[in-house]
Design an enzyme around this catalytic site. Structure first.
Site, PDB file in Angstrom:
ATOM      1  N   ILE A  71      -8.557  22.098 -44.498  1.00  0.00           N
ATOM      2  CA  ILE A  71      -8.226  21.145 -45.791  1.00  0.00           C
ATOM      3  C   ILE A  71      -6.839  21.483 -46.107  1.00  0.00           C
ATOM      4  O   ILE A  71      -6.257  20.521 -46.677  1.00  0.00           O
ATOM      5  CB  ILE A  71      -9.152  21.426 -46.957  1.00  0.00           C
ATOM      6  CG1 ILE A  71      -9.342  20.224 -47.692  1.00  0.00           C
ATOM      7  CG2 ILE A  71      -8.893  22.594 -47.841  1.00  0.00           C
ATOM      8  CD1 ILE A  71     -10.522  19.941 -48.563  1.00  0.00           C
TER       9      ILE A  71
ATOM     10  N   ASN B 218     -13.928  28.729 -58.561  1.00  0.00           N
ATOM     11  CA  ASN B 218     -14.827  29.495 -59.394  1.00  0.00           C
ATOM     12  C   ASN B 218     -14.416  29.175 -61.269  1.00  0.00           C
ATOM     13  O   ASN B 218     -13.192  28.777 -61.214  1.00  0.00           O
ATOM     14  CB  ASN B 218     -14.867  31.014 -59.279  1.00  0.00           C
ATOM     15  CG  ASN B 218     -13.582  31.706 -59.248  1.00  0.00           C
ATOM     16  OD1 ASN B 218     -12.959  31.598 -60.426  1.00  0.00           O
ATOM     17  ND2 ASN B 218     -13.001  32.265 -58.272  1.00  0.00           N
TER      18      ASN B 218
ATOM     19  N   GLY C  51     -12.569  32.136 -49.124  1.00  0.00           N
ATOM     20  CA  GLY C  51     -13.075  30.597 -48.700  1.00  0.00           C
ATOM     21  C   GLY C  51     -11.908  29.674 -48.777  1.00  0.00           C
ATOM     22  O   GLY C  51     -10.573  29.772 -48.516  1.00  0.00           O
TER      23      GLY C  51
ATOM     24  N   ASP D 287     -10.611  28.527 -51.529  1.00  0.00           N
ATOM     25  CA  ASP D 287      -9.787  29.000 -52.406  1.00  0.00           C
ATOM     26  C   ASP D 287      -8.725  29.599 -52.268  1.00  0.00           C
ATOM     27  O   ASP D 287      -7.380  29.487 -52.333  1.00  0.00           O
ATOM     28  CB  ASP D 287     -10.535  29.625 -53.719  1.00  0.00           C
ATOM     29  CG  ASP D 287     -10.166  29.387 -54.829  1.00  0.00           C
ATOM     30  OD1 ASP D 287      -8.948  28.962 -54.920  1.00  0.00           O
ATOM     31  OD2 ASP D 287     -11.006  30.050 -55.941  1.00  0.00           O
TER      32      ASP D 287
ATOM     33  N   SER E  18     -19.657  24.784 -52.612  1.00  0.00           N
ATOM     34  CA  SER E  18     -20.751  25.330 -53.034  1.00  0.00           C
ATOM     35  C   SER E  18     -21.677  26.141 -51.674  1.00  0.00           C
ATOM     36  O   SER E  18     -22.443  26.759 -51.803  1.00  0.00           O
ATOM     37  CB  SER E  18     -21.887  24.942 -53.584  1.00  0.00           C
ATOM     38  OG  SER E  18     -21.354  24.780 -55.089  1.00  0.00           O
TER      39      SER E  18
ATOM     40  N   GLY F 226     -20.418  27.940 -49.169  1.00  0.00           N
ATOM     41  CA  GLY F 226     -19.952  29.272 -48.389  1.00  0.00           C
ATOM     42  C   GLY F 226     -20.380  30.166 -49.404  1.00  0.00           C
ATOM     43  O   GLY F 226     -21.788  30.579 -49.365  1.00  0.00           O
TER      44      GLY F 226
HETATM   45  N1  AR6 Z   1     -10.797  24.028 -45.037  1.00  0.00           N
HETATM   46  C1  AR6 Z   1     -11.914  23.476 -45.232  1.00  0.00           C
HETATM   47  N2  AR6 Z   1     -13.161  24.196 -45.169  1.00  0.00           N
HETATM   48  C2  AR6 Z   1     -13.160  25.435 -45.429  1.00  0.00           C
HETATM   49  C3  AR6 Z   1     -11.844  25.887 -45.339  1.00  0.00           C
HETATM   50  C4  AR6 Z   1     -10.621  25.529 -45.248  1.00  0.00           C
HETATM   51  N3  AR6 Z   1      -9.535  26.017 -44.999  1.00  0.00           N
HETATM   52  N4  AR6 Z   1     -12.306  27.585 -45.801  1.00  0.00           N
HETATM   53  C5  AR6 Z   1     -13.613  27.774 -45.721  1.00  0.00           C
HETATM   54  N5  AR6 Z   1     -14.129  26.325 -45.755  1.00  0.00           N
HETATM   55  P1  AR6 Z   1     -16.262  28.521 -49.940  1.00  0.00           P
HETATM   56  P2  AR6 Z   1     -18.141  27.968 -52.241  1.00  0.00           P
HETATM   57  C6  AR6 Z   1     -15.577  26.087 -46.004  1.00  0.00           C
HETATM   58  O1  AR6 Z   1     -16.797  29.870 -49.824  1.00  0.00           O
HETATM   59  O2  AR6 Z   1     -19.376  28.339 -51.400  1.00  0.00           O
HETATM   60  C7  AR6 Z   1     -14.317  31.461 -53.410  1.00  0.00           C
HETATM   61  O3  AR6 Z   1     -14.443  32.813 -53.459  1.00  0.00           O
HETATM   62  C8  AR6 Z   1     -16.759  27.105 -45.668  1.00  0.00           C
HETATM   63  O4  AR6 Z   1     -16.913  27.252 -44.479  1.00  0.00           O
HETATM   64  O5  AR6 Z   1     -14.931  28.436 -49.869  1.00  0.00           O
HETATM   65  O6  AR6 Z   1     -18.197  26.730 -53.235  1.00  0.00           O
HETATM   66  C9  AR6 Z   1     -13.820  30.911 -54.825  1.00  0.00           C
HETATM   67  O7  AR6 Z   1     -13.048  31.580 -55.758  1.00  0.00           O
HETATM   68  C10 AR6 Z   1     -17.705  26.425 -46.814  1.00  0.00           C
HETATM   69  O8  AR6 Z   1     -18.331  25.463 -45.395  1.00  0.00           O
HETATM   70  O9  AR6 Z   1     -16.847  28.066 -51.197  1.00  0.00           O
HETATM   71  C11 AR6 Z   1     -15.481  31.009 -55.585  1.00  0.00           C
HETATM   72  O10 AR6 Z   1     -15.779  32.297 -56.050  1.00  0.00           O
HETATM   73  C12 AR6 Z   1     -17.189  25.519 -47.661  1.00  0.00           C
HETATM   74  O11 AR6 Z   1     -15.856  25.509 -47.170  1.00  0.00           O
HETATM   75  C13 AR6 Z   1     -16.390  30.591 -54.421  1.00  0.00           C
HETATM   76  O12 AR6 Z   1     -15.598  31.220 -53.094  1.00  0.00           O
HETATM   77  C14 AR6 Z   1     -17.224  25.905 -48.967  1.00  0.00           C
HETATM   78  O13 AR6 Z   1     -17.287  27.732 -48.961  1.00  0.00           O
HETATM   79  C15 AR6 Z   1     -16.789  29.339 -54.296  1.00  0.00           C
HETATM   80  O14 AR6 Z   1     -17.694  29.169 -53.222  1.00  0.00           O
END
Ligand code: AR6
Length: 179
Positions: free
Chosen positions: A17, A30, A38, A40, A125, A127
């Protein structure tokens, strides 16, 4: 995979993204807006420190689950980052579905209020927050489709899905909605 909804387009793609050229990209944040891993982590690394400086200054109280806030996008190609807080999955009977839908709606409200024609969203949500991707995909897509039907904007909403299993879950959910 693309779907036309009136004059708008809903797109599903795989990718990172932070590389998107859209007017706004959505961050999976968060509730403390404290940064993390992830999406973020990737957004703050690629966008530089000005994004966190802005969240600290403008939203010192953070952002509740199911809500979203908007900042500039630092060094990213996008103009805005919309920081959305999805729910942590804890079995499904703690309002997770409503919170997830609400987070997407708030993102799109902010995008429209700020004149964004194109928005890129990750799979909120699914990940670190462990929301089962098959369930999250259905809620994410039906929420976005309802929003587009009601508002006829933004012109483009693109789900940018990081890996093939996540893309496959969204594609299957979209086919199911269309049946
Ligand atoms: N581009 C697109 N999608 C991605 C990327 C990227 N660069 N990197 C990961 N994903 P997550 P959550 C996908 O964990 O579950 C953080 O620590 C990943 O594979 O990013 O909402 C925050 O600070 C998954 O499919 O978000 C919060 O504390 C999706 O993005 C917490 O994680 C979401 O994974 C939020 O957790």
């Amino acid at each position: 995979m693309d779907l036309k909804i009136g004059t708008c387009t809903l797109e599903l793609v795989t990718g990172d993204i932070t590389k998107q050229q859209s007017d706004a990209i959505v961050n999976a944040a968060n509730s403390r807006l404290a940064g993390g891993g992830g999406v973020d982590g990737a957004i703050h690394r690629a966008g530089g420190p000005s994004i966190m400086a802005q969240t600290r200054q403008t939203y010192p109280q953070g952002c509740p689950t199911g809500d979203a806030v908007i900042t500039g996008a630092g060094k990213l190609a996008a103009q805005y980052v919309i920081h959305a807080v999805g729910p942590v999955w804890s079995g499904g009977d703690r309002g997770e579905q409503e919170s997830l839908a609400s987070a997407y709606r708030k993102c799109l409200d902010l995008a429209v209020e700020n004149g964004c024609g194109s928005v890129a969203c990750p799979s909120l949500s699914t990940g670190a927050y462990r929301y089962p991707v098959d369930l999250a995909a259905g809620t994410a897509l039906s929420t976005v489709i309802s929003f587009l039907k009601e508002n006829q904007k933004p012109a483009v909403i693109r789900f940018v899905l990081f890996d093939d299993p996540t893309y496959a879950a969204y594609e299957a959910a979209l086919r199911e909605i269309l049946e």
